[in-house]
Design an enzyme around this catalytic site. Structure first.
Site, PDB file in Angstrom:
ATOM      1  N   ASN A 101       0.854  -1.183   0.000  1.00  0.00           N
ATOM      2  CA  ASN A 101       0.000   0.000   0.000  1.00  0.00           C
ATOM      3  C   ASN A 101       0.899   1.245   0.000  1.00  0.00           C
ATOM      4  OD1 ASN A 101      -1.407   2.286   1.059  1.00  0.00           O
ATOM      5  ND2 ASN A 101      -3.035   0.947   1.798  1.00  0.00           N
TER       6      ASN A 101
ATOM      7  N   HIS B 297       1.039   6.277   1.908  1.00  0.00           N
ATOM      8  CA  HIS B 297       1.799   7.255   2.681  1.00  0.00           C
ATOM      9  C   HIS B 297       3.005   7.835   1.940  1.00  0.00           C
ATOM     10  CE1 HIS B 297      -1.113   6.952   5.720  1.00  0.00           C
ATOM     11  NE2 HIS B 297      -0.987   5.629   5.744  1.00  0.00           N
TER      12      HIS B 297
ATOM     13  N   ARG C 204       4.023  18.997   1.294  1.00  0.00           N
ATOM     14  CA  ARG C 204       4.626  20.216   0.740  1.00  0.00           C
ATOM     15  C   ARG C 204       4.059  20.586  -0.631  1.00  0.00           C
ATOM     16  NH1 ARG C 204       9.872  21.745   2.752  1.00  0.00           N
ATOM     17  NH2 ARG C 204       9.668  21.508   4.994  1.00  0.00           N
TER      18      ARG C 204
ATOM     19  N   HIS D 218      -5.683   3.612  -1.111  1.00  0.00           N
ATOM     20  CA  HIS D 218      -6.972   3.959  -0.523  1.00  0.00           C
ATOM     21  C   HIS D 218      -7.286   5.391  -0.943  1.00  0.00           C
ATOM     22  CE1 HIS D 218      -9.467   4.175   3.493  1.00  0.00           C
ATOM     23  NE2 HIS D 218     -10.152   4.576   2.434  1.00  0.00           N
TER      24      HIS D 218
ATOM     25  N   ARG E 270      -9.219   8.095  -0.224  1.00  0.00           N
ATOM     26  CA  ARG E 270     -10.127   8.562   0.834  1.00  0.00           C
ATOM     27  C   ARG E 270     -11.008   9.691   0.320  1.00  0.00           C
ATOM     28  NH1 ARG E 270      -9.966   7.506   6.196  1.00  0.00           N
ATOM     29  NH2 ARG E 270      -8.420   5.970   6.887  1.00  0.00           N
TER      30      ARG E 270
ATOM     31  N   ARG F 227      -6.803  12.847   1.618  1.00  0.00           N
ATOM     32  CA  ARG F 227      -5.678  13.264   2.470  1.00  0.00           C
ATOM     33  C   ARG F 227      -4.348  12.705   1.974  1.00  0.00           C
ATOM     34  NH1 ARG F 227      -6.892   9.852   7.967  1.00  0.00           N
ATOM     35  NH2 ARG F 227      -8.914  10.834   7.778  1.00  0.00           N
ATOM     36  N   HIS F 228      -4.370  11.592   1.238  1.00  0.00           N
ATOM     37  CA  HIS F 228      -3.115  11.102   0.652  1.00  0.00           C
ATOM     38  C   HIS F 228      -3.287  10.851  -0.851  1.00  0.00           C
ATOM     39  CE1 HIS F 228      -5.042   7.377   1.960  1.00  0.00           C
ATOM     40  NE2 HIS F 228      -4.637   7.506   3.225  1.00  0.00           N
TER      41      HIS F 228
ATOM     42  N   GLU G 259      -8.839   0.664  -2.695  1.00  0.00           N
ATOM     43  CA  GLU G 259      -9.681   0.686  -1.496  1.00  0.00           C
ATOM     44  C   GLU G 259     -10.522   1.954  -1.527  1.00  0.00           C
ATOM     45  OE1 GLU G 259      -6.855  -1.661   1.700  1.00  0.00           O
ATOM     46  OE2 GLU G 259      -6.767   0.527   1.644  1.00  0.00           O
TER      47      GLU G 259
ATOM     48  N   THR H 175      -8.077   3.661   9.333  1.00  0.00           N
ATOM     49  CA  THR H 175      -9.303   2.846   9.264  1.00  0.00           C
ATOM     50  C   THR H 175      -9.474   2.040  10.553  1.00  0.00           C
ATOM     51  OG1 THR H 175      -8.851   2.682   6.927  1.00  0.00           O
ATOM     52  CG2 THR H 175     -10.566   1.236   7.787  1.00  0.00           C
TER      53      THR H 175
ATOM     54  N   GLU I  62     -10.846  -9.140   3.096  1.00  0.00           N
ATOM     55  CA  GLU I  62      -9.577  -8.801   3.739  1.00  0.00           C
ATOM     56  C   GLU I  62      -9.901  -8.598   5.208  1.00  0.00           C
ATOM     57  OE1 GLU I  62      -7.062  -5.764   1.981  1.00  0.00           O
ATOM     58  OE2 GLU I  62      -6.277  -5.220   3.960  1.00  0.00           O
TER      59      GLU I  62
ATOM     60  N   HIS J  68      -3.712  -4.272   7.671  1.00  0.00           N
ATOM     61  CA  HIS J  68      -3.785  -3.126   8.587  1.00  0.00           C
ATOM     62  C   HIS J  68      -2.813  -3.263   9.759  1.00  0.00           C
ATOM     63  CE1 HIS J  68      -5.632   0.757   9.259  1.00  0.00           C
ATOM     64  NE2 HIS J  68      -5.197   0.568  10.496  1.00  0.00           N
TER      65      HIS J  68
ATOM     66  N   GLY K 251       1.262  -1.347   4.352  1.00  0.00           N
ATOM     67  CA  GLY K 251       1.505   0.000   3.869  1.00  0.00           C
ATOM     68  C   GLY K 251       2.407   0.813   4.768  1.00  0.00           C
ATOM     69  N   HIS K 252       1.800   1.384   5.808  1.00  0.00           N
ATOM     70  CA  HIS K 252       2.477   2.366   6.656  1.00  0.00           C
ATOM     71  C   HIS K 252       3.860   1.894   7.124  1.00  0.00           C
ATOM     72  CE1 HIS K 252       3.089   4.597  10.499  1.00  0.00           C
ATOM     73  NE2 HIS K 252       2.789   5.600   9.696  1.00  0.00           N
TER      74      HIS K 252
HETATM   75  C1  LIG Z   1      -8.208   0.172   4.627  1.00  0.00           C
HETATM   76  C2  LIG Z   1      -6.890   0.213   5.264  1.00  0.00           C
HETATM   77  O1  LIG Z   1      -6.683  -0.415   6.256  1.00  0.00           O
HETATM   78  C3  LIG Z   1      -5.768   1.006   4.692  1.00  0.00           C
HETATM   79  O2  LIG Z   1      -6.003   1.410   3.434  1.00  0.00           O
HETATM   80  C4  LIG Z   1      -5.475   2.186   5.483  1.00  0.00           C
HETATM   81  O3  LIG Z   1      -6.710   2.807   5.762  1.00  0.00           O
HETATM   82  C5  LIG Z   1      -4.594   3.145   4.706  1.00  0.00           C
HETATM   83  O4  LIG Z   1      -4.048   4.067   5.466  1.00  0.00           O
HETATM   84  P1  LIG Z   1      -4.807   5.241   6.306  1.00  0.00           P
HETATM   85  O5  LIG Z   1      -5.852   4.608   7.160  1.00  0.00           O
HETATM   86  O6  LIG Z   1      -3.701   5.776   7.129  1.00  0.00           O
HETATM   87  O7  LIG Z   1      -5.415   6.218   5.360  1.00  0.00           O
HETATM   88  N1  LIG Z   2      -5.820  -2.676   3.863  1.00  0.00           N
HETATM   89  C1  LIG Z   2      -4.685  -2.450   4.672  1.00  0.00           C
HETATM   90  C2  LIG Z   2      -3.626  -1.752   3.920  1.00  0.00           C
HETATM   91  O1  LIG Z   2      -3.728  -1.581   2.739  1.00  0.00           O
HETATM   92  C3  LIG Z   2      -2.399  -1.305   4.602  1.00  0.00           C
HETATM   93  O2  LIG Z   2      -2.633  -0.832   5.883  1.00  0.00           O
HETATM   94  P1  LIG Z   2      -1.380  -0.243   6.721  1.00  0.00           P
HETATM   95  O3  LIG Z   2      -0.265  -1.251   6.651  1.00  0.00           O
HETATM   96  O4  LIG Z   2      -1.009   1.059   6.080  1.00  0.00           O
HETATM   97  O5  LIG Z   2      -1.930  -0.102   8.110  1.00  0.00           O
END
Ligand SMILES: CC(=O)[C@@H](O)[C@H](O)COP(=O)(O)O
Ligand SMILES: NCC(=O)COP(=O)(O)O
Length: 325
Positions: free
Chosen positions: A93, A96, A104, A129, A131, A135-136, A156, A187, A237, A273, A295-296
């Site tokens: 994902n 971020h 910026r 995702h 949103r 926001r991203h 997403e 989320t 998922e 997540h 992702g994060h």
């Molecule tokens: C649905 C999910 O779990 C992810 O897509 C997550 O939501 C992405 O990051 P943020 O929640 O930080 O926007």
């Molecule tokens: N659906 C979860 C996702 O795409 C990644 O979530 P995260 O690792 O950014 O919390």
């Protein structure tokens, strides 16, 4: 009968198997002819029972398997029991990357470039995702990714008319329907497939008519899987955020139970997540989970070690864990 069929091919000959077990037959042949490259050719009906064969998981890894379609035996390979022992897929994902860019208002870091780097280093698909508050990820990112990725795009989004119209224009390989709260930091839960049944049903049907596969991002609960099935979702998922934060054994068992149930219902099961290297390894041991979405954590790791290194490392960890079960 086989002798009659191959009679006109001089280079072919029939040999008798030296064991009733396919696994042993192949192992013996491979030992006897170490330079030969063997291929297993069978009818597609084999798929439904292969998981009952002697050492079937090891057998699947011994040699390539070619299946010829038999009338009445057309299956979705990924849903067959044997498929769960195969490689665990990794969805990366890249939300971020866009968070950093938007901070910026620059054009860098480039979301598509980073996504492609992740793919080069082992990502099996890319997740974003979109949103409602943007926001991203922005609309343009989704179109650009669909155009320039060599792997499937998993979009997403909330189950709203606005998002539906965007998805129908982009036509990603998959849409994953997620719940969304404007004020949330991330989320917080899965979508409630039971409570939102009437909202989800027409959106899912519309997406399907556009040729888009459907995933529902749900809590790891059997009732949610039941409703995902009623809604004809291709995949679920599981929101594994609670486990990733708490590392609680009870939460892990909840995930394993929901994944096994989903598999038994014929619904492919992913997890996502809040996953990091440690929780990825634990979840990778749940054989009914066929893909992780991360992702994060990976984007944060990339700051230290680079995208390629972070993705390769994650792939290595989940692959080693999956093969050790
Ligand atoms: C649905 C999910 O779990 C992810 O897509 C997550 O939501 C992405 O990051 P943020 O929640 O930080 O926007
Ligand atoms: N659906 C979860 C996702 O795409 C990644 O979530 P995260 O690792 O950014 O919390």
């Amino acid at each position: 009968m086989v002798e009659n069929v191959i009679a006109r091919y001089r280079s072919m000959k029939v040999m008798c198997a030296d064991s009733p077990y396919s696994y042993k037959v192949v192992r013996n042949l491979q030992a006897k002819y170490p330079r030969a490259r063997f291929v297993w050719i069978a009818g597609s009906d084999t798929l439904s029972t292969m998981h009952k064969w002697y050492r079937w998981e090891q057998f699947c890894k011994l040699l390539p398997i070619v299946l010829l379609e038999r009338p009445g035996y057309v299956y979705n390979v990924l849903r067959m029991p044997f498929a769960v022992a195969m490689e665990l897929q990794l969805g990366v994902n890249v939300d971020h990357v866009a968070t950093l860019r938007n901070l910026r208002g620059t054009t860098y870091p480039d979301v598509v470039k980073i996504a492609n780097e992740a793919v080069e280093c082992g990502a099996d698909f890319i997740t974003v995702h979109l949103r409602e508050d943007r926001r991203h990820i922005k609309d343009g990112d989704v179109f650009a990714l669909k155009q320039r990725l060599a792997v499937p795009l998993n979009l997403e989004m909330a189950a709203t008319r606005e998002m539906l119209e965007i998805a129908k224009k982009v036509v990603p390989q998959y849409v994953c329907l997620v719940p969304e709260k404007r004020e949330e930091v991330t989320t917080e839960s899965g979508v409630d497939a039971k409570a939102m049944f009437d909202t989800l049903a027409p959106i899912i049907s519309d997406l399907r008519q556009s040729g888009i596969g459907i995933t529902l991002f749900i809590e790891p609960e059997e009732e949610q899987v039941d409703y995902a099935k009623k809604l004809c979702a291709d995949k679920v998922e599981l929101h594994v955020g609670a486990y990733c934060l708490s590392k609680s054994q009870m939460e892990l068992e909840r995930i394993a139970k929901a994944a096994a149930y989903s598999h038994a219902q014929g619904i492919e099961c992913h997890a996502g997540h809040g996953i990091d290297y440690g929780t990825a390894a634990t979840i990778a041991a749940i054989r009914h989970v066929s893909a992780l979405n991360v992702g994060h954590f990976l984007i944060c790791e990339s700051l230290l070690h680079g995208v390629g290194s972070a993705v390769r490392n994650m792939k290595k960890i989940i692959s080693e864990r999956r093969h050790s079960i």
